[in-house]
Scaffold this motif. Structure first.
Motif, PDB file in Angstrom:
ATOM      1  N   THR A 297     -11.550  28.478 -71.658  1.00 13.91           N
ATOM      2  CA  THR A 297     -10.876  28.014 -70.454  1.00 13.91           C
ATOM      3  C   THR A 297      -9.370  28.045 -70.660  1.00 13.91           C
ATOM      4  O   THR A 297      -8.878  27.812 -71.772  1.00 13.91           O
ATOM      5  CB  THR A 297     -11.329  26.585 -70.087  1.00 13.91           C
ATOM      6  OG1 THR A 297     -10.666  26.188 -68.879  1.00 13.91           O
ATOM      7  CG2 THR A 297     -10.963  25.599 -71.182  1.00 13.91           C
ATOM      8  N   PRO A 298      -8.595  28.349 -69.623  1.00  7.88           N
ATOM      9  CA  PRO A 298      -7.128  28.358 -69.777  1.00  7.88           C
ATOM     10  C   PRO A 298      -6.528  26.959 -69.890  1.00  7.88           C
ATOM     11  O   PRO A 298      -5.348  26.824 -70.198  1.00  7.88           O
ATOM     12  CB  PRO A 298      -6.655  29.063 -68.504  1.00  7.88           C
ATOM     13  CG  PRO A 298      -7.747  28.844 -67.506  1.00  7.88           C
ATOM     14  CD  PRO A 298      -9.017  28.822 -68.293  1.00  7.88           C
ATOM     15  N   VAL A 299      -7.306  25.930 -69.642  1.00  4.74           N
ATOM     16  CA  VAL A 299      -6.821  24.558 -69.765  1.00  4.74           C
ATOM     17  C   VAL A 299      -6.838  24.157 -71.238  1.00  4.74           C
ATOM     18  O   VAL A 299      -7.871  24.269 -71.909  1.00  4.74           O
ATOM     19  CB  VAL A 299      -7.686  23.590 -68.931  1.00  4.74           C
ATOM     20  CG1 VAL A 299      -7.184  22.172 -69.082  1.00  4.74           C
ATOM     21  CG2 VAL A 299      -7.688  24.007 -67.466  1.00  4.74           C
ATOM     22  N   ALA A 300      -5.704  23.698 -71.764  1.00  6.25           N
ATOM     23  CA  ALA A 300      -5.630  23.253 -73.155  1.00  6.25           C
ATOM     24  C   ALA A 300      -6.319  21.900 -73.286  1.00  6.25           C
ATOM     25  O   ALA A 300      -5.950  20.939 -72.615  1.00  6.25           O
ATOM     26  CB  ALA A 300      -4.178  23.165 -73.610  1.00  6.25           C
ATOM     27  N   LEU A 301      -7.321  21.821 -74.167  1.00  7.86           N
ATOM     28  CA  LEU A 301      -8.135  20.614 -74.333  1.00  7.86           C
ATOM     29  C   LEU A 301      -7.977  20.095 -75.751  1.00  7.86           C
ATOM     30  O   LEU A 301      -8.173  20.843 -76.717  1.00  7.86           O
ATOM     31  CB  LEU A 301      -9.594  20.933 -74.024  1.00  7.86           C
ATOM     32  CG  LEU A 301     -10.621  19.809 -74.098  1.00  7.86           C
ATOM     33  CD1 LEU A 301     -11.749  20.089 -73.102  1.00  7.86           C
ATOM     34  CD2 LEU A 301     -11.218  19.687 -75.505  1.00  7.86           C
ATOM     35  N   VAL A 302      -7.633  18.814 -75.873  1.00 12.31           N
ATOM     36  CA  VAL A 302      -7.469  18.182 -77.188  1.00 12.31           C
ATOM     37  C   VAL A 302      -8.234  16.859 -77.183  1.00 12.31           C
ATOM     38  O   VAL A 302      -8.014  16.011 -76.319  1.00 12.31           O
ATOM     39  CB  VAL A 302      -5.984  17.923 -77.518  1.00 12.31           C
ATOM     40  CG1 VAL A 302      -5.854  17.241 -78.880  1.00 12.31           C
ATOM     41  CG2 VAL A 302      -5.187  19.220 -77.505  1.00 12.31           C
ATOM     42  N   LEU A 303      -9.130  16.696 -78.167  1.00 10.99           N
ATOM     43  CA  LEU A 303      -9.896  15.462 -78.333  1.00 10.99           C
ATOM     44  C   LEU A 303      -9.439  14.795 -79.623  1.00 10.99           C
ATOM     45  O   LEU A 303      -9.489  15.403 -80.697  1.00 10.99           O
ATOM     46  CB  LEU A 303     -11.396  15.753 -78.395  1.00 10.99           C
ATOM     47  CG  LEU A 303     -12.321  14.546 -78.607  1.00 10.99           C
ATOM     48  CD1 LEU A 303     -12.278  13.632 -77.405  1.00 10.99           C
ATOM     49  CD2 LEU A 303     -13.747  15.009 -78.877  1.00 10.99           C
ATOM     50  N   THR A 304      -8.965  13.557 -79.525  1.00  7.84           N
ATOM     51  CA  THR A 304      -8.472  12.830 -80.700  1.00  7.84           C
ATOM     52  C   THR A 304      -9.301  11.574 -80.927  1.00  7.84           C
ATOM     53  O   THR A 304      -9.857  11.001 -79.977  1.00  7.84           O
ATOM     54  CB  THR A 304      -6.990  12.444 -80.525  1.00  7.84           C
ATOM     55  OG1 THR A 304      -6.837  11.701 -79.304  1.00  7.84           O
ATOM     56  CG2 THR A 304      -6.111  13.678 -80.458  1.00  7.84           C
ATOM     57  N   ASP A 305      -9.364  11.141 -82.194  1.00  5.89           N
ATOM     58  CA  ASP A 305     -10.129   9.945 -82.525  1.00  5.89           C
ATOM     59  C   ASP A 305      -9.226   8.716 -82.492  1.00  5.89           C
ATOM     60  O   ASP A 305      -8.073   8.791 -82.039  1.00  5.89           O
ATOM     61  CB  ASP A 305     -10.805  10.107 -83.895  1.00  5.89           C
ATOM     62  CG  ASP A 305      -9.792  10.382 -85.014  1.00  5.89           C
ATOM     63  OD1 ASP A 305      -8.594  10.095 -84.818  1.00  5.89           O
ATOM     64  OD2 ASP A 305     -10.208  10.871 -86.076  1.00  5.89           O
ATOM     65  N   ALA A 306      -9.754   7.589 -82.993  1.00  4.80           N
ATOM     66  CA  ALA A 306      -8.994   6.338 -82.933  1.00  4.80           C
ATOM     67  C   ALA A 306      -7.711   6.398 -83.764  1.00  4.80           C
ATOM     68  O   ALA A 306      -6.740   5.714 -83.455  1.00  4.80           O
ATOM     69  CB  ALA A 306      -9.869   5.174 -83.415  1.00  4.80           C
ATOM     70  N   GLY A 307      -7.680   7.235 -84.804  1.00  5.16           N
ATOM     71  CA  GLY A 307      -6.485   7.383 -85.622  1.00  5.16           C
ATOM     72  C   GLY A 307      -5.554   8.471 -85.136  1.00  5.16           C
ATOM     73  O   GLY A 307      -4.631   8.865 -85.862  1.00  5.16           O
ATOM     74  N   ASP A 308      -5.774   8.976 -83.919  1.00  2.00           N
ATOM     75  CA  ASP A 308      -4.973  10.046 -83.306  1.00  2.00           C
ATOM     76  C   ASP A 308      -5.091  11.357 -84.083  1.00  2.00           C
ATOM     77  O   ASP A 308      -4.201  12.206 -84.020  1.00  2.00           O
ATOM     78  CB  ASP A 308      -3.503   9.635 -83.187  1.00  2.00           C
ATOM     79  CG  ASP A 308      -2.805  10.357 -82.022  1.00  2.00           C
ATOM     80  OD1 ASP A 308      -3.507  10.718 -81.068  1.00  2.00           O
ATOM     81  OD2 ASP A 308      -1.588  10.543 -82.088  1.00  2.00           O
ATOM     82  N   ARG A 309      -6.198  11.527 -84.820  1.00  2.00           N
ATOM     83  CA  ARG A 309      -6.483  12.795 -85.484  1.00  2.00           C
ATOM     84  C   ARG A 309      -7.244  13.704 -84.528  1.00  2.00           C
ATOM     85  O   ARG A 309      -8.112  13.246 -83.782  1.00  2.00           O
ATOM     86  CB  ARG A 309      -7.319  12.575 -86.744  1.00  2.00           C
ATOM     87  CG  ARG A 309      -6.619  11.759 -87.814  1.00  2.00           C
ATOM     88  CD  ARG A 309      -5.660  12.620 -88.598  1.00  2.00           C
ATOM     89  NE  ARG A 309      -4.937  11.855 -89.614  1.00  2.00           N
ATOM     90  CZ  ARG A 309      -4.037  12.393 -90.419  1.00  2.00           C
ATOM     91  NH1 ARG A 309      -3.765  13.680 -90.349  1.00  2.00           N
ATOM     92  NH2 ARG A 309      -3.398  11.642 -91.298  1.00  2.00           N
ATOM     93  N   VAL A 310      -6.928  14.985 -84.561  1.00  2.00           N
ATOM     94  CA  VAL A 310      -7.565  15.937 -83.656  1.00  2.00           C
ATOM     95  C   VAL A 310      -8.995  16.183 -84.119  1.00  2.00           C
ATOM     96  O   VAL A 310      -9.222  16.666 -85.240  1.00  2.00           O
ATOM     97  CB  VAL A 310      -6.782  17.264 -83.600  1.00  2.00           C
ATOM     98  CG1 VAL A 310      -7.496  18.259 -82.694  1.00  2.00           C
ATOM     99  CG2 VAL A 310      -5.356  17.027 -83.108  1.00  2.00           C
TER     100      VAL A 310
END
Length: 462
Positions: A150-163
């Motif tokens: 998808t052309p939409v940039a998707l980022v999932l991060t955990d509770a420690g802001d790690r990708v």
């Protein structure tokens, strides 16, 4: 299943019966026949030194029977428990495989009792789990393919802001195509434009423009927090809106040009024709008809001036100057411009808005309600305080709007009227949002339209 259960019970009953009958036969053989007779025959015929009768009594016979029966009992118990033990070990291995995510385990056994039925049910369960696992893997592969491309940039991060997850578009946007997995996303954003960093750290949705690659890019940022496998995660979607907004801008300008061209032609064509007619009348010396020609030209010029002024007022809406509004005087002044019926009670708490702008909005809404074909007494205005907001509701008993018209009614230059400019509801929306409020349109369940204007109560939203 009931037949299998009866079969196993009958087997167990038969084995217990065999054990009991064997014990009785051993006791009889030792105490009654044939052991006493054999001893007597050995003593008489073979002259062996054996006692004339068994050296034990009833209790001795019982003890001897028990000693002989124990090995038989162990053997019978083994015959009963051996298939159960094998099945339990097989089930233990199957459960361990299922725990490890391996559903390929099956039990090979051909029995016609309830154990066989249990084995067949277990194998059917394994087959079902394997199919579901396969379908889930296919769906995960499909979802991953869609998300990655998808052309939409998707980022999932955990509770420690790690990708924890990032698709291809996110890797190209933030890390020159390299993997983001495991990186601290706040550190990654240090190389991003400042506006993008602020928007990402705010935790809210945003529409922003940033300087990138020598040009301006517009992004829509969506952020959602949720729990994944019991742990908090945050999903951020960065969507490039530049091309879409450019297309929308071009489409809007085309609509504007069409509307303006239509209105200019409707006014300039009669003016040109009347000017020619006036010149011809003046050449002939027929001056009696000239005042009417000039009056018509003036009327078309005033219409054109009003049309241009309407566009100018939309483009140059002044900043609202909200003040405390007393309802009695405000409603009396509004009633001088349009007819409506106040429904319900008027709030005791005064309003807080720019009276001139909100009055213009209500005049347009009430005028639209009358033009919808609603009965005159069906146009109502209702006031209510909802939390920290004031709701002003204009309702009618007209035919309402279709879903398509409802979705576009608030857009500038959209109109279903042949002579409409498409600015009335768009201007109402602009004024509501300038006050920090919003406007909403909905069809009434019992027929008609309802337009709700929500405005904050008091300075700073109440």
């Amino acid at each position: 299943m009931a037949r299998g259960l009866n079969t196993l019970q009958m087997r167990l009953t038969a084995l217990l019966g065999v054990a009991g009958l064997s014990g009785a036969l051993i006791f009889v053989a030792i105490t009654q026949w044939p052991l006493p007779q054999v001893l007597q025959w050995l003593r008489k015929d073979l002259a062996l030194a054996v006692p004339a009768s068994a050296p034990w009594g009833v209790y001795g016979g019982l003890l001897a029977s028990v000693l002989l029966l124990l090995p038989l009992s162990f053997w019978l118990a083994y015959q009963v428990m051996s298939p159960l033990s094998r099945l339990l070990r097989a089930l233990e291995g199957a459960v361990a495989s299922y725990r490890d995510g391996d559903f390929s385990f099956s039990i090979a056994a051909d029995r016609r009792d309830e154990l066989g039925e249990l084995i067949r049910m277990h194998n059917a369960l394994g087959h079902t789990l394997r199919e579901q696992r396969q379908h889930l893997a296919q769906r995960e592969l499909l979802l991953d393919t869609v998300v990655q491309n998808t052309p939409v940039a998707l980022v999932l991060t955990d509770a420690g802001d790690r990708v924890a997850y990032a698709n291809i578009a996110a890797r190209h946007l933030f890390n020159e195509g390299r993997s983001l997995h495991g990186l601290d996303f706040s550190s990654v954003l240090k190389n991003a434009p400042e506006a993008l960093r602020r928007a990402a750290s705010s935790g809210e949705d945003a529409l922003l423009s940033v300087e990138m690659d020598g040009g301006e890019e517009t992004f829509h940022l969506s952020q959602r927090s949720f729990r994944l496998q019991g742990r908090p995660h945050r999903l951020q979607l960065f969507r490039r809106m530049t091309r879409e907004l450019s297309r929308q801008e071009v489409a809007t300008w085309k609509r504007v040009i069409r509307v303006i061209s239509h209105e200019l032609n409707n006014s300039l064509a009669p003016i040109s024709s009347l000017a020619h007619s006036g010149a011809e009348l003046a050449r002939r010396g027929d001056t009696e008809r000239l005042p009417g020609v000039f009056a018509t030209i003036g009327e078309r010029a005033r219409h054109l001036h009003g049309f241009i002024a309407g566009y100018a007022s939309f483009a140059k809406l002044p900043t609202p100057q909200p003040v405390a509004i007393q309802w009695t005087s405000f409603l009396q002044g509004l009633a001088l411009h349009c007819h409506f019926r106040v429904q319900g009670t008027v709030p005791e708490q005064p309003g807080w808005f720019d009276a001139a702008q909100v009055e213009q909005v209500l005049i347009n809404l009430i005028k639209n309600a009358h033009e919808s074909g609603s009965p005159e007494d069906g146009v109502t205005l209702a006031l209510a305080v909802i939390g920290h907001d004031l709701r002003i509701e204009v309702a009618d008993r007209g035919p309402g709007m279709s879903e398509i018209v409802l979705a576009q009614a608030l857009l500038p230059f959209y109109s279903t009227k042949r002579s409409g400019t498409g600015l009335g509801l768009a201007l109402a929306r602009e004024i509501a949002e300038a006050h920090g409020g919003r406007i909403a349109l909905a069809n009434r369940e019992d027929g008609g339209m309802r337009v709700s204007l929500l405005l904050p109560l008091g300075p700073g939203g109440g």
